[in-house]
Design an enzyme around this catalytic site. Sequence first.
Site, PDB file in Angstrom:
ATOM      1  N   ASP A 124       0.934  -0.975  -0.049  1.00  0.00           N
ATOM      2  CA  ASP A 124       0.014  -0.058  -0.042  1.00  0.00           C
ATOM      3  C   ASP A 124       0.828   1.246   0.056  1.00  0.00           C
ATOM      4  O   ASP A 124       1.832   1.454  -0.715  1.00  0.00           O
ATOM      5  CB  ASP A 124      -1.058  -0.073   1.086  1.00  0.00           C
ATOM      6  CG  ASP A 124      -1.927   1.076   1.255  1.00  0.00           C
ATOM      7  OD1 ASP A 124      -2.976   0.809   0.379  1.00  0.00           O
ATOM      8  OD2 ASP A 124      -2.187   2.238   1.881  1.00  0.00           O
ATOM      9  N   TRP A 125       0.564   2.193   0.853  1.00  0.00           N
ATOM     10  CA  TRP A 125       1.415   3.405   0.901  1.00  0.00           C
ATOM     11  C   TRP A 125       3.023   3.192   1.220  1.00  0.00           C
ATOM     12  O   TRP A 125       3.726   3.885   1.008  1.00  0.00           O
ATOM     13  CB  TRP A 125       0.887   4.227   1.862  1.00  0.00           C
ATOM     14  CG  TRP A 125       0.036   5.544   1.252  1.00  0.00           C
ATOM     15  CD1 TRP A 125      -1.384   5.520   1.006  1.00  0.00           C
ATOM     16  CD2 TRP A 125       0.556   6.655   0.556  1.00  0.00           C
ATOM     17  NE1 TRP A 125      -1.965   6.511   0.651  1.00  0.00           N
ATOM     18  CE2 TRP A 125      -0.685   7.329   0.150  1.00  0.00           C
ATOM     19  CE3 TRP A 125       1.703   7.212   0.518  1.00  0.00           C
ATOM     20  CZ2 TRP A 125      -0.849   8.877  -0.393  1.00  0.00           C
ATOM     21  CZ3 TRP A 125       1.782   8.411  -0.053  1.00  0.00           C
ATOM     22  CH2 TRP A 125       0.626   9.028  -0.620  1.00  0.00           C
ATOM     23  N   TRP A 166     -12.827   4.243  -3.215  1.00  0.00           N
ATOM     24  CA  TRP A 166     -12.172   4.236  -1.974  1.00  0.00           C
ATOM     25  C   TRP A 166     -11.634   5.657  -1.535  1.00  0.00           C
ATOM     26  O   TRP A 166     -12.057   6.185  -0.560  1.00  0.00           O
ATOM     27  CB  TRP A 166     -10.891   3.299  -1.764  1.00  0.00           C
ATOM     28  CG  TRP A 166     -10.108   3.706  -0.777  1.00  0.00           C
ATOM     29  CD1 TRP A 166      -8.755   3.964  -0.765  1.00  0.00           C
ATOM     30  CD2 TRP A 166     -10.403   3.570   0.642  1.00  0.00           C
ATOM     31  NE1 TRP A 166      -8.269   4.053   0.467  1.00  0.00           N
ATOM     32  CE2 TRP A 166      -9.153   3.946   1.338  1.00  0.00           C
ATOM     33  CE3 TRP A 166     -11.460   3.451   1.504  1.00  0.00           C
ATOM     34  CZ2 TRP A 166      -8.796   4.060   2.783  1.00  0.00           C
ATOM     35  CZ3 TRP A 166     -11.156   3.626   3.148  1.00  0.00           C
ATOM     36  CH2 TRP A 166      -9.932   3.858   3.654  1.00  0.00           C
ATOM     37  N   ASP A 252      -8.173  -8.498  -3.574  1.00  0.00           N
ATOM     38  CA  ASP A 252      -7.945  -7.227  -3.285  1.00  0.00           C
ATOM     39  C   ASP A 252      -8.609  -6.402  -4.480  1.00  0.00           C
ATOM     40  O   ASP A 252      -8.281  -6.692  -5.292  1.00  0.00           O
ATOM     41  CB  ASP A 252      -6.430  -6.784  -3.295  1.00  0.00           C
ATOM     42  CG  ASP A 252      -6.463  -5.404  -3.006  1.00  0.00           C
ATOM     43  OD1 ASP A 252      -7.170  -4.427  -2.933  1.00  0.00           O
ATOM     44  OD2 ASP A 252      -5.266  -4.957  -2.683  1.00  0.00           O
ATOM     45  N   HIS A 281      -6.609  -6.975   0.623  1.00  0.00           N
ATOM     46  CA  HIS A 281      -5.534  -5.689   0.482  1.00  0.00           C
ATOM     47  C   HIS A 281      -4.522  -5.901   1.458  1.00  0.00           C
ATOM     48  O   HIS A 281      -3.179  -5.632   1.263  1.00  0.00           O
ATOM     49  CB  HIS A 281      -6.301  -4.591   0.392  1.00  0.00           C
ATOM     50  CG  HIS A 281      -5.502  -3.471   0.469  1.00  0.00           C
ATOM     51  ND1 HIS A 281      -4.529  -3.192  -0.585  1.00  0.00           N
ATOM     52  CD2 HIS A 281      -5.212  -2.529   1.417  1.00  0.00           C
ATOM     53  CE1 HIS A 281      -3.848  -1.858  -0.630  1.00  0.00           C
ATOM     54  NE2 HIS A 281      -4.190  -1.491   0.567  1.00  0.00           N
TER      55      HIS A 281
END
Length: 301
Positions: A124-125, A166, A252, A281
């Site tokens: 992710d980030w 999202w 995901d 995810h």
Amino acid sequence: MIEAKRTPDERFKDVPDFDFPVRYIDDLPGYEGLRSAYIDAGPADADRVFLCQHGEPSWSFLYRRMIPVFLETGARVICPDFLGFGRSDKPVRQEDYSFDFHRNWLIALVERLDLTNITLVVQDWGGLIGLTLPVAPGFEDRIKRLIVMNTGIGTGASPGPGFMMWKAYAASTPDLPIGALIARGTPHLTPAEIAAYEAPYPDASYKAGAQIFPALVPIVPDMPGAAIGREAVKFWSERWSGPSFMAVGAADPVLGPTQMEALRKQIRGCPDPMIIPDGGHFVQEWGEPIARAAIAAFGGR
């Protein structure tokens, strides 16, 4: 001076299966007065370090199933909490959050700890920022291996309609139900684990980072972070020569197999991924077999 809140320590007293040493630092250059938290486990003089970076809206707790496997190899493990998340201080104004604010913070932390021979572990980030580290001055030689999960490099394009939904939801929901959001794609979580994801946030005033992060993803070519993302793609596709391991949570809806295959093609020499069929995810919640497979692929260390 950035106004920030600090989650009381007692909020973390019932967090399960996460008894790793926590360190704090509050004088990183440019971030003086903001307390940053990070897990620092294993020998301080180890010849290798796993640098594990969480994403949105989680924290280093996400890596609790992987850390023990990494430690078994004799390595050091560092898991920072980004500012706004976990045990780190949480700026209260959304305008204090930016791509560069967090990237420069991570660079400063790595330099302060003088981390070398790094295995970059991202999702992710953690990937949006972490995958740009090799193009920071002096960082290319620090990073030797890569474990990458359900993430991407922000170059100015949208990951797809799932992300846009999202982003819109987060923007319109100031009190994000963080534990419930993570549990939605991770049905095996216990009530105590769901509560652990909520622990950093006593109320909505602590959630500015969690709410604003989706809006910071570089999905337009001139957004902050997009140019450095394009530079990072050139590094990974043209200059990267270390071993890579990819795991993909196939369930995901935002950064699933299609997006991850596009990323795999951007990473020179990246082998076919390990697919977790029911993995969502937050695929680190299936993390022990992923970590063991990665270690095996790296020759057992």
